[in-house]
Design an enzyme around this catalytic site. Structure first.
Site, short mmCIF file in Angstrom:
data_model
loop_
_atom_site.label_atom_id
_atom_site.label_comp_id
_atom_site.label_asym_id
_atom_site.label_seq_id
_atom_site.Cartn_x
_atom_site.Cartn_y
_atom_site.Cartn_z
N LYS A 134 5.66 -3.68 -5.27
CA LYS A 134 7.11 -3.48 -5.30
C LYS A 134 7.74 -3.70 -3.94
O LYS A 134 8.84 -4.20 -3.83
CB LYS A 134 7.37 -2.06 -5.77
CG LYS A 134 8.82 -1.71 -5.95
CD LYS A 134 9.34 -2.26 -7.24
CE LYS A 134 10.82 -2.08 -7.41
NZ LYS A 134 11.38 -3.14 -8.25
N TRP A 152 -2.82 -2.51 -1.66
CA TRP A 152 -2.51 -3.90 -2.02
C TRP A 152 -3.21 -4.73 -0.96
O TRP A 152 -2.85 -4.68 0.23
CB TRP A 152 -1.00 -4.13 -2.00
CG TRP A 152 -0.61 -5.48 -2.51
CD1 TRP A 152 -0.46 -5.86 -3.81
CD2 TRP A 152 -0.30 -6.63 -1.73
NE1 TRP A 152 -0.08 -7.18 -3.88
CE2 TRP A 152 0.02 -7.68 -2.62
CE3 TRP A 152 -0.26 -6.90 -0.36
CZ2 TRP A 152 0.38 -8.96 -2.21
CZ3 TRP A 152 0.09 -8.18 0.06
CH2 TRP A 152 0.41 -9.19 -0.85
N GLU A 208 16.34 -16.43 -12.11
CA GLU A 208 15.93 -15.04 -12.28
C GLU A 208 15.19 -14.84 -13.61
O GLU A 208 14.19 -14.14 -13.68
CB GLU A 208 17.16 -14.13 -12.15
CG GLU A 208 16.91 -12.64 -12.34
CD GLU A 208 15.88 -12.03 -11.42
OE1 GLU A 208 15.44 -12.67 -10.45
OE2 GLU A 208 15.47 -10.89 -11.69
N CYS A 220 0.85 -1.19 0.00
CA CYS A 220 0.00 0.00 0.00
C CYS A 220 0.88 1.24 0.00
O CYS A 220 1.98 1.24 0.53
CB CYS A 220 -0.94 0.10 1.19
SG CYS A 220 -2.02 -1.30 1.40
N GLU A 244 6.40 -13.38 -13.73
CA GLU A 244 5.74 -12.28 -13.01
C GLU A 244 5.17 -11.22 -13.93
O GLU A 244 4.17 -10.59 -13.59
CB GLU A 244 6.67 -11.66 -11.96
CG GLU A 244 7.83 -10.90 -12.50
CD GLU A 244 8.73 -10.35 -11.41
OE1 GLU A 244 8.24 -10.00 -10.33
OE2 GLU A 244 9.95 -10.26 -11.65
N ARG A 264 3.33 0.27 -5.28
CA ARG A 264 3.21 -0.42 -3.99
C ARG A 264 1.91 -1.21 -3.87
O ARG A 264 1.71 -1.94 -2.90
CB ARG A 264 3.28 0.60 -2.85
CG ARG A 264 4.54 1.42 -2.83
CD ARG A 264 4.52 2.40 -1.70
NE ARG A 264 4.49 1.74 -0.42
CZ ARG A 264 5.54 1.30 0.23
NH1 ARG A 264 6.73 1.47 -0.27
NH2 ARG A 264 5.42 0.69 1.39
N HIS A 283 16.03 -35.32 -13.36
CA HIS A 283 15.43 -35.88 -12.16
C HIS A 283 13.96 -35.50 -12.04
O HIS A 283 13.40 -35.52 -10.94
CB HIS A 283 16.21 -35.44 -10.92
CG HIS A 283 17.65 -35.89 -10.96
ND1 HIS A 283 18.02 -37.19 -10.73
CD2 HIS A 283 18.79 -35.22 -11.25
CE1 HIS A 283 19.35 -37.30 -10.86
NE2 HIS A 283 19.82 -36.11 -11.18
N ASN A 292 -1.00 1.42 5.97
CA ASN A 292 -0.18 0.46 5.23
C ASN A 292 0.40 -0.48 6.27
O ASN A 292 1.09 -0.04 7.18
CB ASN A 292 0.94 1.22 4.50
CG ASN A 292 2.03 0.28 3.99
OD1 ASN A 292 1.75 -0.86 3.66
ND2 ASN A 292 3.25 0.76 3.94
N GLY A 293 0.08 -1.77 6.17
CA GLY A 293 0.58 -2.74 7.15
C GLY A 293 -0.49 -3.74 7.49
O GLY A 293 -1.47 -3.89 6.77
N LYS A 316 11.33 -13.53 -13.93
CA LYS A 316 10.96 -12.34 -14.72
C LYS A 316 9.83 -12.67 -15.68
O LYS A 316 8.89 -11.92 -15.82
CB LYS A 316 12.14 -11.80 -15.53
CG LYS A 316 13.20 -11.01 -14.84
CD LYS A 316 12.77 -9.70 -14.26
CE LYS A 316 12.24 -9.84 -12.87
NZ LYS A 316 13.12 -9.82 -11.74
C1 F6R Z 1 10.87 -9.71 -8.56
C2 F6R Z 1 10.81 -8.83 -7.42
C3 F6R Z 1 10.62 -9.43 -6.08
C4 F6R Z 1 11.56 -8.75 -5.07
C5 F6R Z 1 11.27 -9.23 -3.64
C6 F6R Z 1 12.25 -8.66 -2.64
O1 F6R Z 1 11.09 -9.01 -9.73
O2 F6R Z 1 10.91 -7.66 -7.55
O3 F6R Z 1 10.81 -10.81 -6.09
O4 F6R Z 1 12.87 -9.04 -5.43
O5 F6R Z 1 9.97 -8.87 -3.30
O6 F6R Z 1 12.18 -7.27 -2.61
P1 F6R Z 1 13.34 -6.40 -2.00
O7 F6R Z 1 14.55 -6.61 -2.82
O8 F6R Z 1 12.83 -5.01 -2.06
O9 F6R Z 1 13.56 -6.88 -0.59
#
Ligand code: F6R
Length: 612
Positions: free
Chosen positions: A607, A73, A485, A2, A492, A27, A508, A99-100, A489
């Site tokens: 984010k 969120w 990774e 949020c 998501e 957010r 396996h 937020n929380g 990407k």
């Molecule tokens: C993927 C992504 C998330 C963050 C994860 C940790 O693209 O952005 O998987 O990497 O939520 O976030 P931080 O790095 O802010 O602790």
């Protein structure tokens, strides 16, 4: 997660709040709402994005120069209009944004119901606003005192802002576990989850600490008290961020802009630290802790998501260079599994946002067991940066796209420097080898630039594969975290199912999935156990899987086996993740755009994950 933003001062609050909300939309974007305080508390809210709120509000009276707004969120309660913030108290004299998570909200809710309160939403937040009203009425105290008393009853995390109809020149804000920054302008104040809504008005800010309440009144200095009623002196800091850094700068999406920023963000993360001429690496932020790290029995890296993938690369780097045992832990598991930890351990928490709740909790746990805790964070002044004993900033600049790109490569660059620094001090690497790595590291930004020029070729491959339902990403050694990774990407932002695996593990289990419809992305660069990866490619080819390979420039063997290939410049094995990740980011980006996905704000994600 949020996003929250609030304003008090001489300006029209509404446009400023909406602009701020757009900046905070990364957010969470399940619903949005705004409250303006004139003679009354006027609340507008709806399901959907900030632009939906703007449409909804169009034509209404949104005058006033005190107000607050929220982008949600969802945690408790569906993402609908009723659950959108702000929430009003029963007698409609108080409004709150939050937020929380209030963890003990069910208990508080039933107590309040017994005292005659009616709930209109399913949120934990509404409990808090009724509780504050209840305390004001029954204990005849001011709104700030009622907030303080209420927060003593709350278990959980919060960044809250409260407006009171009867106090039209006052904002109350408080935080614990969720971020909050207060901008201090001339005769005006801004409150937000991060500095992006504030930066164009002032660069003087106060970061509120956990369990602090700010009382912000027109024509007064900010007052800060703890929830135990101790007076605190506000500490005003200068923001380093600029407005240009948080705008799209001509790119269609923030994600694309951030992918293209990587030659600079990697360079910036190494600037002043990588000294090729002198043959040394310096990391000012951990200078006083070097001996502690060098003597560590082991290093534990803790992080979530993409940052966890960077941590895996860090494990390979630090063990390879400095011969210190490293373990990599998901923060969400680490915090709850009673790990064996002590004073000889060094924990490194990696986080772009510096606000991830699980990583913060892992840090607190590690500190409580006597471990030394270092942070690798991107956001200056973030909670993780402040909770750790010391740390190294990544200097990637603000990352707005929800999918992490430039933060990952900046984290890997910093971990490479850390591995090298430790290796040199420990004497586990010859100066010749060390110097060779420094020289090659220095060339990485230019090589990243070269890869970015392959965007059109990668787009052509994306056109062919955009409609697949599943995909596999395989790599070995340093390229295993790259495979993870790459898969993350893709899933998501395109919502295509993707799995990352160590290439040899394929036989396996995942090999059962391979048929002529399954694209397999191999990170098959010509270093390390390259020949073994070729064997794995043959295994996929024998089962008619479609092969997309990331290969080293000039490689003919893998090209001959692959359906499609993307050539990246050669580098040392340990530095390949800094290059091999880039085409995978572009591949995901182009596929997601072709599928019409919301690249910068993929569904269900946020984010900054400030809830566990
Ligand atoms: C993927 C992504 C998330 C963050 C994860 C940790 O693209 O952005 O998987 O990497 O939520 O976030 P931080 O790095 O802010 O602790």
């Amino acid at each position: 997660m949020c996003g929250i933003v609030a304003y008090i001062g001489p300006r029209d609050a509404y446009p400023l709040l909406m602009k701020g909300l757009h900046r905070l939309e990364y957010r969470g974007y399940d619903s949005a709402g705004v409250c303006l305080l004139n003679d009354d508390l006027r609340v507008f809210k709806c399901k959907g994005k900030v632009s939906d709120l703007e449409d909804f509000v169009a034509g209404s009276d949104v005058s006033g120069n005190i107000g607050m707004a929220h982008t949600r969120w969802a945690t408790h309660g569906e993402p609908n209009t009723i659950n959108a913030h702000p929430h009003l108290s029963q007698n409609k004299t108080l409004a709150i944004i939050h937020n929380g998570i209030i963890e003990n909200y069910t208990v508080l809710r039933s107590e309040l119901k017994n005292r005659g309160y009616t709930f209109t939403s399913d949120t934990d937040t509404e409990v808090l606003v009724h509780l504050i009203e209840d305390i004001m009425i029954n204990e005849h105290v001011s709104v700030e005192e009622a907030v303080r008393v209420a927060l003593n009853e709350v278990i959980g995390a919060y960044a809250i802002v409260i407006l009171a109809k009867d106090f039209p020149d006052k904002i109350i804000a408080a935080r614990k576990g969720s971020p909050m920054v207060i901008g201090v302008g001339k005769d005006e104040f801004f409150i937000a989850s991060d500095a992006t809504p504030i930066i164009e008005y002032t660069n003087n800010v106060v970061y509120l600490n956990d369990e602090e309440i700010a009382i912000i009144e027109r024509d007064h200095e900010i007052q800060i008290r703890t929830i135990l009623n101790q007076k605190q002196t506000p500490y005003i800091e200068k923001l380093a961020m600029s407005l240009g850094e948080i705008e799209k700068g001509g790119f269609d999406h923030f994600m694309l802009k951030e992918i293209y920023e990587q030659p600079h963000s990697i360079y910036d993360s190494m600037r002043g630290r990588l000294h090729v001429d002198q043959g040394i690496v310096t990391l000012g932020g951990i200078r006083d802790w070097e001996q502690k790290i060098l003597n560590a029995k082991r290093i534990i890296i803790t992080a979530c998501g993409t940052s966890w993938h960077a941590g895996l690369v860090g494990e390979y780097l630090i063990e390879d260079f400095a011969r210190i045992p490293v373990e990599v832990e998901y923060s969400s598991e680490f915090r709850y599994r009673n790990p064996v930890l002590g004073e000889d351990d060094v924990v490194i928490a990696i986080s772009q946002s510096g606000e991830t709740a699980d990583t913060l909790a892992a840090i607190e746990l590690a500190k409580s067991k006597g471990a030394t805790v270092l942070g690798i964070c991107n956001v200056v002044g973030s909670s993780i940066a402040r909770a750790t004993h010391a740390g190294i900033y990544t200097h990637a600049g603000p990352e707005i796209g929800v999918a992490s790109t430039k933060a990952f490569t900046a984290q890997v660059a910093v971990l490479t420097l850390l591995g090298l620094l430790l290796a040199q001090k420990k004497g586990t690497i010859s100066q010749t080898e060390f110097q060779k790595i420094l020289i090659e590291l220095d060339r990485i930004p230019a090589k990243v630039q070269q890869i970015l020029e392959l965007s059109q070729k990668i787009k052509d491959i994306a056109t062919i594969y955009k409609d697949v339902k599943n995909s596999l990403y395989l790599g070995r050694g340093y390229n295993f975290p790259v495979a993870l990774e790459g898969a993350l990407k893709l899933k998501e932002i395109s919502y295509i199912h993707a799995e990352g695996y160590p290439a040899a593990e394929m036989k396996h289990g995942p090999i059962a999935l391979i048929d002529e419809l399954m694209p397999v992305v191999f990170i098959a660069t010509r270093r390390g156990i390259y020949e073994k990866v070729i064997t794995n490619i043959e295994e996929v080819k024998a089962r008619k899987g479609r092969i997309i390979a990331i290969v080293t420039e000039g490689d003919e063997t893998v090209k001959a086996l692959a359906d499609h290939w993307i050539e990246i410049p050669d580098t040392l094995e340990a530095l390949i993740p800094l290059l091999a990740t880039i085409p995978l980011q572009l591949l995901s980006y182009h596929i997601a755009v072709m599928l019409n996905r919301n690249v910068d704000q993929p569904r269900n994600l946020a984010k900054s994950v400030t809830v566990e």
